[in-house]
Design a protein around this motif. Structure first.
Motif, short mmCIF file in Angstrom:
data_model
loop_
_atom_site.label_atom_id
_atom_site.label_comp_id
_atom_site.label_asym_id
_atom_site.label_seq_id
_atom_site.Cartn_x
_atom_site.Cartn_y
_atom_site.Cartn_z
N ARG A 11 0.85 -1.18 0.00
CA ARG A 11 0.00 0.00 0.00
C ARG A 11 0.89 1.24 0.00
NH1 ARG A 11 -2.99 2.51 4.84
NH2 ARG A 11 -3.61 4.39 3.78
N VAL A 12 0.70 2.06 -1.01
CA VAL A 12 1.55 3.24 -1.15
C VAL A 12 0.84 4.43 -0.50
CG1 VAL A 12 2.60 4.81 -2.82
CG2 VAL A 12 2.62 2.34 -3.24
N ASN A 13 1.41 4.96 0.57
CA ASN A 13 0.76 6.07 1.29
C ASN A 13 1.71 7.24 1.53
OD1 ASN A 13 2.42 5.05 3.24
ND2 ASN A 13 0.86 4.83 4.81
N ILE A 62 -2.77 8.64 -0.04
CA ILE A 62 -1.50 9.24 0.40
C ILE A 62 -1.76 10.03 1.69
CG2 ILE A 62 0.25 11.00 -0.13
CD1 ILE A 62 0.71 8.46 -1.75
N GLU A 63 -0.96 9.75 2.73
CA GLU A 63 -1.15 10.37 4.04
C GLU A 63 0.06 11.17 4.49
OE1 GLU A 63 -3.52 6.88 6.35
OE2 GLU A 63 -1.44 6.49 5.85
N LYS A 64 1.21 10.86 3.89
CA LYS A 64 2.44 11.49 4.33
C LYS A 64 3.14 12.10 3.12
CE LYS A 64 3.93 7.55 6.23
NZ LYS A 64 5.00 6.78 6.86
N VAL A 65 3.71 13.28 3.34
CA VAL A 65 4.44 13.94 2.26
C VAL A 65 5.81 14.34 2.78
CG1 VAL A 65 4.56 16.07 0.90
CG2 VAL A 65 2.42 14.79 1.00
N GLY A 89 -4.77 18.39 5.81
CA GLY A 89 -5.08 17.29 6.74
C GLY A 89 -4.21 16.05 6.56
N LEU A 90 -2.98 16.25 6.11
CA LEU A 90 -2.06 15.10 6.00
C LEU A 90 -1.64 14.65 7.39
CD1 LEU A 90 -0.01 16.73 3.16
CD2 LEU A 90 -1.14 14.51 2.92
N ARG A 91 -1.21 13.41 7.49
CA ARG A 91 -0.78 12.92 8.79
C ARG A 91 0.63 13.41 9.12
NH1 ARG A 91 -0.76 6.53 10.30
NH2 ARG A 91 0.89 6.44 8.78
N ASP A 92 1.39 13.74 8.11
CA ASP A 92 2.79 14.04 8.31
C ASP A 92 3.34 14.86 7.14
OD1 ASP A 92 5.12 13.45 9.94
OD2 ASP A 92 5.83 12.30 8.23
N ILE A 93 4.03 15.94 7.46
CA ILE A 93 4.72 16.72 6.41
C ILE A 93 6.17 16.89 6.87
CG2 ILE A 93 4.82 18.89 5.13
CD1 ILE A 93 1.89 19.38 6.08
N SER A 94 7.09 16.32 6.12
CA SER A 94 8.48 16.37 6.55
C SER A 94 9.35 16.93 5.43
CB SER A 94 8.94 14.97 6.95
OG SER A 94 8.78 14.10 5.86
N ILE A 95 10.60 17.18 5.78
CA ILE A 95 11.51 17.75 4.80
C ILE A 95 12.89 17.10 4.98
CG2 ILE A 95 12.45 19.69 6.16
CD1 ILE A 95 11.80 21.49 3.77
N PRO A 257 10.36 -4.99 -0.02
CA PRO A 257 9.07 -5.62 0.30
C PRO A 257 8.15 -4.74 1.12
CG PRO A 257 10.85 -7.17 0.65
CD PRO A 257 11.49 -5.85 0.38
N SER A 258 8.70 -3.77 1.86
CA SER A 258 7.81 -2.91 2.65
C SER A 258 7.80 -1.47 2.12
CB SER A 258 8.23 -2.93 4.12
OG SER A 258 9.57 -2.48 4.21
N CYS A 259 8.25 -1.29 0.88
CA CYS A 259 8.33 0.08 0.34
C CYS A 259 6.93 0.64 0.11
CB CYS A 259 9.12 0.08 -0.97
SG CYS A 259 9.22 1.73 -1.71
N ASN A 260 6.67 1.81 0.69
CA ASN A 260 5.35 2.44 0.56
C ASN A 260 5.43 3.77 -0.18
OD1 ASN A 260 6.75 3.90 2.44
ND2 ASN A 260 5.11 3.97 3.96
N ARG A 261 6.50 3.97 -0.96
CA ARG A 261 6.78 5.30 -1.49
C ARG A 261 6.48 5.51 -2.95
NH1 ARG A 261 12.64 6.08 1.43
NH2 ARG A 261 11.77 5.89 3.50
N LEU A 262 6.15 6.75 -3.23
CA LEU A 262 6.03 7.21 -4.60
C LEU A 262 6.72 8.57 -4.65
CD1 LEU A 262 4.67 6.96 -7.42
CD2 LEU A 262 2.69 8.14 -6.45
N ARG A 263 7.40 8.85 -5.75
CA ARG A 263 8.13 10.12 -5.84
C ARG A 263 7.63 10.98 -6.98
NH1 ARG A 263 11.80 6.45 -3.72
NH2 ARG A 263 13.18 7.36 -2.16
N ILE A 264 7.68 12.30 -6.77
CA ILE A 264 7.46 13.25 -7.88
C ILE A 264 8.75 14.02 -8.06
CG2 ILE A 264 6.15 15.21 -8.75
CD1 ILE A 264 3.84 14.49 -7.04
#
Ligand code: SAM
Ligand code: SF4
Length: 331
Positions: A11-13, A62-65, A89-95, A257-264
């Motif tokens: 699941r990609v989130n 998507i919940e985290k950015v 309303g994201l769960r997490d915004i990081s840099i 196997p546990s990768c949940n990422r997508l990139r722009i």
């Protein structure tokens, strides 16, 4: 909300957005010496475009950015963009930042709704910083870390790319830093990204080698679980330490196997795997006036191409380089 599930039931989130391809440093493993040709301004996704994409991505689970680059703090208007993101309303915004420009804006970033930050720092030695990062800005980076702490960011994660012959003699210094300061020091294996950047197999150090060195400082106690919110880091602590150690080993123990990422990418391509050169052009889709439904289809198309794991990371197999520089993809 629909969930983006790939062909391997992941699941990609988590969306990582590269805000710019530009950087004020020239880390040897990230950029070729002469830098890379800069993208023309209008090739870079605008903030409004990014906000629309994030909103659409939220309807897909998507919940985290995470904002990255290049150096994301170089992008003008960042604080307002983070404020706008935080209203979604994201769960997490990081840099992820090199920290050199952080001193002046850490407080503002926190107030705007940034929840977490990672600072990249490969050496604590002033005379060495320039030879790894291209410019002598160690003091700025250290001031950035202090400012982040003062602004109340917690935890503060410091990413160290450990390299044989370049900074492996500082592994214990970083280990000691994790004892003295409340920082999570995360060692990351050098990755073969970017055709002309500084990948040399002989510079590669595995996390097992790093851990063996750290153990000479004292026993490392394992913390947390790999499946938790921590992402791919395996976490440890020295007895009585204020901070922690994290080991991130994309090469020696792939976490695919546990990768949940997508990139722009900064120029608007969706990339479902850091190590695959497969990209889908979502900027073109955005700018040709597609509906949200159509954009969702573009996201699904990118996810459908997410490989189970990357063939270049087969243990012991040949390591090839990706076509894009890390500064273009965003790490
Ligand atoms: N400029 C910001 C920074 O340095 O934190 C964000 C972008 S940078 C590309 C993101 C992360 O990727 C940094 O922690 C950097 O150390 C890491 N990185 C870049 N190239 C790498 C490579 N070849 N192997 C391992 N890590 C790399
Ligand atoms: Fe810049 Fe970060 Fe790449 Fe270093 S790793 S050159 S700071 S983008």
């Amino acid at each position: 909300v629909e969930n983006l599930i790939d062909n391997f039931q992941r699941r990609v989130n988590y969306l990582r957005i590269s805000l710019t391809d530009r950087c004020n440093l020239r880390c040897i493993y990230c950029m070729p010496e002469g830098g890379i040709p800069k993208l023309p301004h209008d090739e870079i996704l605008r903030y409004e475009e990014l906000l629309r994409l994030v909103k659409v991505a939220q309807t897909l689970g998507i919940e985290k950015v995470r904002l990255t680059g290049g150096e994301p703090l170089l992008r003008r208007g960042l604080v307002s963009f983070i404020r706008a993101l935080s209203e979604l309303g994201l769960r997490d915004i990081s840099i992820t930042t090199n920290g050199t420009l952080l001193e002046g804006c850490a407080k503002e970033l926190k107030a705007a709704g940034l929840t977490r930050l990672n600072i990249s720092l490969d050496t604590l030695r002033p005379e060495r910083f320039g030879s790894i990062a291209g410019l002598d800005l160690l003091n700025d980076a250290l001031a950035g870390i202090e400012a982040a702490e003062a602004a109340g960011f917690d935890p503060i994660k410091i990413n160290v790319v450990a390299m044989a012959g370049l900074n492996d003699d500082e592994i214990l210094d970083f280990g000691r830093l994790s004892i003295e300061r409340p920082y999570r020091i995360r060692f990351i294996e050098l990755m073969p990204i970017g055709e002309q950047a500084g990948w040399r197999p002989e510079r590669y150090l595995s996390c097992d080698e790093i851990k063996a060195k750290l153990r000479t400082l004292g026993r490392l106690y394992a913390l947390g679980s790999r499946k938790s919110f921590d992402g791919p880091a395996r976490r440890f602590r020295f007895r009585g330490a204020a901070g922690e150690i994290g080991l991130i080993n994309p090469i020696s123990r792939h976490f695919c196997p546990s990768c949940n990422r997508l990139r722009i990418t900064a120029d608007g391509r969706l990339r479902a795997c850091l190590f695959s050169d497969h990209e889908v052009d979502i900027k073109q889709a955005l700018r040709s006036g597609l509906s949200d439904d159509d954009l969702r289809a573009v996201f699904r198309q990118a996810i459908a191409a997410k490989p189970a794991r990357h063939p270049r990371l087969v243990p012991g197999g040949p390591i090839r380089k990706c076509q894009r520089q890390m500064s273009q993809i965003g790490g």
